[in-house]
Design an enzyme around this catalytic site. Structure first.
Site, short mmCIF file in Angstrom:
data_model
loop_
_atom_site.label_atom_id
_atom_site.label_comp_id
_atom_site.label_asym_id
_atom_site.label_seq_id
_atom_site.Cartn_x
_atom_site.Cartn_y
_atom_site.Cartn_z
N GLU A 1 -4.44 -10.78 -17.88
CA GLU A 1 -5.14 -10.15 -19.01
C GLU A 1 -4.24 -9.71 -20.16
O GLU A 1 -4.08 -8.51 -20.41
CB GLU A 1 -5.95 -8.95 -18.51
CG GLU A 1 -7.01 -9.31 -17.49
CD GLU A 1 -7.92 -8.13 -17.15
OE1 GLU A 1 -7.61 -6.99 -17.53
OE2 GLU A 1 -8.95 -8.36 -16.50
N GLU B 1 -11.04 -12.10 -10.94
CA GLU B 1 -11.38 -10.69 -10.68
C GLU B 1 -12.85 -10.45 -11.00
O GLU B 1 -13.35 -10.92 -12.03
CB GLU B 1 -10.57 -9.72 -11.55
CG GLU B 1 -9.13 -9.56 -11.16
CD GLU B 1 -8.40 -8.51 -12.00
OE1 GLU B 1 -9.06 -7.62 -12.60
OE2 GLU B 1 -7.16 -8.59 -12.07
C1 FCB Z 1 -8.55 -5.35 -14.68
C2 FCB Z 1 -7.12 -5.33 -14.19
C3 FCB Z 1 -6.96 -4.87 -12.77
C4 FCB Z 1 -7.90 -3.72 -12.44
C5 FCB Z 1 -9.30 -4.04 -12.87
C6 FCB Z 1 -10.31 -2.95 -12.56
O1 FCB Z 1 -8.56 -5.22 -16.07
O2 FCB Z 1 -6.56 -6.63 -14.27
O3 FCB Z 1 -5.61 -4.55 -12.56
O4 FCB Z 1 -7.42 -2.56 -12.97
O5 FCB Z 1 -9.35 -4.30 -14.24
#
Ligand code: FCB
Length: 455
Positions: A172, A360
């Site tokens: 990210e 994620e």
């Molecule tokens: C994302 C991050 C991860 C975690 C989630 C909730 O932005 O990559 O490390 O904090 O959010």
């Protein structure tokens, strides 16, 4: 909409990759053990007022000491892919120069243990914990980071590349440059365009640099990088709000992927971005391109965006979910499953992307332990409804090849500290005891149907 059909693992296909995601600073602890150097998160967390309740990741989930326990639990839960990151200062304490044998040995042990348990390691090179020594020299704003990053990636590739085949270069970039170098709410706590713009460009360059090194030095590498993304909805159908939403989309969803694909920065939507040209050297826009094997997308919510005269540069602002009175998680992020489907569609529309993996997705809710059990119906329904939207995308013939839950155990959630629990597994941070939540048990059973491994 998502209630119309049942979640069915078979619909995802046999080769679909299932896993969990983590990051070094959020789980490892052992912040100064066995020669590890200081990272910007070690430093930032020691600043008064930086983190909720003055918390820090010095111990976190104690993964450094007890990684075998967690990996065995993954195995028991039928999880066959584990995404984790390498702490740069554990293997190169000053970021460059002398490497640290004990740090390298730690990741070798983690990798070997995963493999012995039938779990495929997926390694993120950079998940936000820049060496403090490099930050003191300007960090992501200093173009020398291109050289520093090369050194780090080369060491990772030569130390782990014989066994690790799945790689992600950055986690990210929008969040670590935006929160860390523009808003100052994440490490290293810097603010303003003069920090943000060079950080954006250097991070984008490093994506391609990392990709090229892995491709040259790791046989059969499957190389990706990961982006945060959210569906953007205009607050109204007024022209001003629609324009504001387009700008937010360019900033939050397009800024980092488009230069990689040879489409350049979205300057036509965000005028102030023109100032980034100052940092672009001859040939950069060519060297910034890289043919990734997959793109990781990370989606949690959607944003509703409205025109605003008072927001500098963008004239657009997010209308908070709490103001809109919709269902939210503990992070105050709207629960909105169609967003993940919209993002799969959006990324499928880019011609240059070969494969998509959801690297994620997950949710923080308040968890209560009662009789040694954690019943978490809200997280369970969040995961199921988002997954149904991934399944819908598959049924519609869109490309999506994997799904990783954020996250395995509760952990250190950056500026929010330990308050938001995202785990499938509950952690008592006093005793380090693990308790599988009911969402974790559901995932375990779901994965147990025709167990599969990574491709
Ligand atoms: C994302 C991050 C991860 C975690 C989630 C909730 O932005 O990559 O490390 O904090 O959010």
């Amino acid at each position: 909409m998502s209630e119309n059909f049942n979640l069915n693992k078979q619909d995802f296909g046999e080769n679909f990759v299932w896993g969990v995601s983590t990051a070094a600073y959020q789980i490892e602890g052992a912040h100064n053990i066995d020669g590890k150097g200081e990272s910007i998160w070690d430093r930032f967390a020691s600043k008064k007022g930086a983190i909720y309740n003055g918390q820090h990741g010095q111990i976190a989930c104690d993964f450094y000491k007890d990684f075998e326990k967690d990996i065995l639990l993954m195995k028991e839960m039928n999880i066959s892919n584990f995404r984790f990151s390498i702490s740069w200062t554990r293997i190169l304490p000053d970021g460059i120069g002398q490497s640290n044998k004990k740090g390298i040995a730690f990741y070798n042990k983690v990798i070997d243990f995963c493999i012995s348990c039938g779990i495929t390691p997926w390694v993120t090179l950079y998940h936000w914990d820049l060496p403090q020594n490099l930050e003191d020299k300007g960090g992501w704003t200093n173009r020398e980071i291109l050289e520093w990053f090369k050194e780090f990636v080369t060491l990772c590739a030569s130390s782990f590349g014989d066994r690790v085949k799945h790689w992600m270069v950055l986690n990210e970039p929008m969040v670590f440059t935006g929160a860390g170098y523009f808003l100052g709410v994440h490490a290293p706590g810097r603010k303003g365009l003069k920090n943000f713009l060079p950080a954006i460009h250097h991070a984008t360059m490093c994506q391609a640099i990392g990709g090229n090194i892995l491709r040259e030095s790791v046989a059969n590498a499957v190389i990706g990088t990961t982006f945060s993304c959210s569906q953007i909805t205009p607050f109204s159908q007024k022209r001003k709000d629609i324009i504001a939403a387009k700008k937010a989309d360019a900033l939050l969803n397009r800024l980092f992927i488009e230069p990689v694909l040879g489409l350049g920065y979205p300057i036509e939507n965000i005028k102030v971005l023109k100032r980034i040209e100052k940092y672009i050297h001859t040939d950069d826009l060519k060297n910034i391109e890289f043919d990734f094997d997959f793109i990781g997308i990370q989606n949690y919510t959607r944003e509703v965006v409205k025109h605003s005269y008072t927001v500098p540069y963008l004239q657009a602002k997010i209308v908070k979910a709490t103001k809109r009175k919709v269902a939210t998680t503990l992070m105050e992020w709207e629960v909105y499953p169609p967003s993940i489907n919209a993002m799969i569609k959006k990324y499928n529309n880019y011609k240059g992307i070969k494969k998509l993996v959801i690297t994620e997705n997950g949710a923080a809710f308040k968890d209560i332990v009662s009789n040694e059990k954690v019943n978490d119906p809200k997280r369970l329904s969040y995961l199921q409804n988002y997954l149904k939207e991934v399944q819908r995308a598959k049924k519609d013939g869109l490309e999506v090849s994997g799904y990783f839950v954020w996250t395995f155990t509760d952990n250190f959630e950056w500026a929010e500290g330990f308050y938001p629990r995202f785990g499938l597994v509950y952690v008592d941070f006093e005793t380090q005891k693990r308790t599988i939540k009911s969402s974790g048990k559901w995932f375990q059973n779901f994965l147990g149907v025709n167990n599969n491994n990574s491709d």
